[in-house]
Write a protein that holds these residues in place. Structure first.
Motif, PDB file in Angstrom:
ATOM      1  N   ARG A  23       0.831  -1.199   0.000  1.00 45.24           N
ATOM      2  CA  ARG A  23       0.000   0.000   0.000  1.00 45.24           C
ATOM      3  C   ARG A  23       0.868   1.252   0.000  1.00 45.24           C
ATOM      4  O   ARG A  23       0.602   2.206  -0.752  1.00 45.24           O
ATOM      5  CB  ARG A  23      -0.919  -0.028   1.224  1.00 45.24           C
ATOM      6  N   LEU A  26       2.338   1.803  -3.430  1.00 45.61           N
ATOM      7  CA  LEU A  26       1.345   2.293  -4.389  1.00 45.61           C
ATOM      8  C   LEU A  26       1.035   3.770  -4.159  1.00 45.61           C
ATOM      9  O   LEU A  26       0.852   4.529  -5.116  1.00 45.61           O
ATOM     10  CB  LEU A  26       0.070   1.459  -4.290  1.00 45.61           C
ATOM     11  N   ASP A 312      -8.527   1.676  -1.703  1.00 46.60           N
ATOM     12  CA  ASP A 312      -8.488   0.386  -1.009  1.00 46.60           C
ATOM     13  C   ASP A 312      -8.796  -0.757  -1.973  1.00 46.60           C
ATOM     14  O   ASP A 312      -8.188  -1.824  -1.904  1.00 46.60           O
ATOM     15  CB  ASP A 312      -9.495   0.372   0.145  1.00 46.60           C
ATOM     16  N   VAL A 315      -5.780  -1.546  -3.980  1.00 48.79           N
ATOM     17  CA  VAL A 315      -4.837  -2.379  -3.229  1.00 48.79           C
ATOM     18  C   VAL A 315      -5.332  -3.823  -3.185  1.00 48.79           C
ATOM     19  O   VAL A 315      -4.539  -4.763  -3.303  1.00 48.79           O
ATOM     20  CB  VAL A 315      -4.627  -1.817  -1.808  1.00 48.79           C
ATOM     21  N   CYS A 319      -3.041  -7.063  -4.624  1.00 48.36           N
ATOM     22  CA  CYS A 319      -2.513  -8.161  -3.814  1.00 48.36           C
ATOM     23  C   CYS A 319      -3.408  -9.387  -3.809  1.00 48.36           C
ATOM     24  O   CYS A 319      -3.109 -10.379  -3.123  1.00 48.36           O
ATOM     25  CB  CYS A 319      -2.255  -7.695  -2.385  1.00 48.36           C
ATOM     26  N   VAL A 327      -6.941  -5.239   3.471  1.00 50.92           N
ATOM     27  CA  VAL A 327      -5.985  -4.192   3.070  1.00 50.92           C
ATOM     28  C   VAL A 327      -6.078  -2.957   3.972  1.00 50.92           C
ATOM     29  O   VAL A 327      -5.423  -1.951   3.704  1.00 50.92           O
ATOM     30  CB  VAL A 327      -6.181  -3.782   1.591  1.00 50.92           C
TER      31      VAL A 327
END
Length: 335
Positions: A23, A26, A312, A315, A319, A327
């Motif tokens: 996170r 990013l 969010d 993310v 992943c 997350v």
């Protein structure tokens, strides 16, 4: 009975350290993306004396008592930084972006937390097609790697419904909407078919039939929404007229919602008033209209396009997380 874990077991974060590091990377890459394009990062208040009038959104309200308002003042946590960012645009800020926490009451689930992170940006002299280009560039940059995605695709709202629901959303009758729903496994009673308004049918088929099929291994942009779903986007004339609006999907998840922004202050006020009427009809709480935004629009909003992206969810996709809680540091249940 409350079955949630107690403080002795839920003090730990929901997200792993690896996800939190991803996170952070990013966020760093997002800021580098906009810095390279000369887009200014800004901060605006989370609390406001006005709230969103959109009947589909519920604002958290709180009460301030102190200097300047000794008798107390109701304030609202923003559901989006849109209105103050537009005030900055009217004041001559140029293109801007913001990464911030936003708050929406009544929203919790696999992809929703009442407090979440939104990336919102506005590009002066862009229309929504040019902003789709940039949104695709950003998301592809952030997700590749780890994801290997095919080139983005664009479908009009009509094309998406024809491809995935088997009907023309602008021309279908109530019977055809009902038939499409039943064909896709949605149980609809015969008496309900004639009662459902077109907008309700569109929402039902979009969420249950069309959206899950969008963005499979590629970014999918949907644009040219019905004029009735314009929100604060411009209306493009035609047969039928359509909203200058787009949404972005990946793996069936809505990531972003963008507009060629409406600048006409009188039309803004009319839309706010219609939304307030809809709130009253639906027995939703009355909220104050944002008169400061309207004053800024009267001064003059530059020609621009804007988009809000759920960070969010980005993310989650990066992943492979199954839920938004995976997350977040401390979601609603652990806050």
């Amino acid at each position: 009975m409350n079955t949630s874990p107690g403080p002795e077991s839920d003090w730990r974060p929901s997200a792993t350290l690896e996800v939190l590091k991803l996170r952070a990377r990013l966020l760093e890459r997002t800021r580098a993306f906009f810095s390279a394009r000369g887009v200014l990062e800004v901060e605006t208040p989370a609390l406001s004396g006005a709230a969103t009038t959109d009947p589909a959104l519920a604002s958290f309200a709180t009460r301030y008592t102190g200097p300047r308002f000794p008798q107390g003042q109701t304030l609202y946590l923003h559901t989006s930084p849109e209105f103050p960012m537009k005030r900055l645009l009217a004041a001559g800020s140029g293109s801007i972006y913001q990464i911030c926490k936003v708050f929406r009451d009544g929203e919790a689930g696999r992809q929703h937390n009442p407090e979440f992170t939104l990336l919102e940006w506005y590009r002066v002299s862009f229309d929504h097609h040019r902003l789709m280009d940039e949104t695709g560039e950003l998301v592809m940059d952030l997700l590749a790697p780890p994801l290997s995605l095919q080139p983005p695709e664009r479908l009009t709202y009509r094309e998406a419904f024809q491809r995935h629901a088997g009907l023309d959303p602008f021309a279908a009758s109530a019977d055809e909407f009902g038939q499409a729903a039943r064909m896709h496994g949605i149980s609809v009673s015969p008496e309900l078919v004639s009662e459902q308004a077109p907008g309700a049918w569109l929402d039902l088929l979009l969420t249950h039939v069309v959206e899950p099929k969008l963005g499979q291994r590629r970014l999918t942009f949907i644009y040219d929404y019905p004029a009735s779903q314009a929100a604060l986007a411009r209306i493009q004339p035609g047969n039928p007229p359509v909203a200058a609006r787009f949404e972005l999907y990946l793996n069936g998840i809505e990531l972003a919602n963008g507009f060629h922004e409406l600048a006409d202050v009188d039309e803004h006020r009319r839309r706010f008033e219609r939304q307030l009427h809809a709130r009253k009809t639906g027995k939703l709480p009355a909220v104050p209209m944002d008169e400061r935004l309207l004053a800024a629009l009267a001064h003059g909003l530059p020609d621009c396009a804007g988009v809000a992206l759920g960070f969010d969810r980005l993310v989650m996709l990066a992943c492979g997380a199954r839920t938004i809680n995976d997350v977040l540091t401390f979601p609603l249940e652990r806050a």
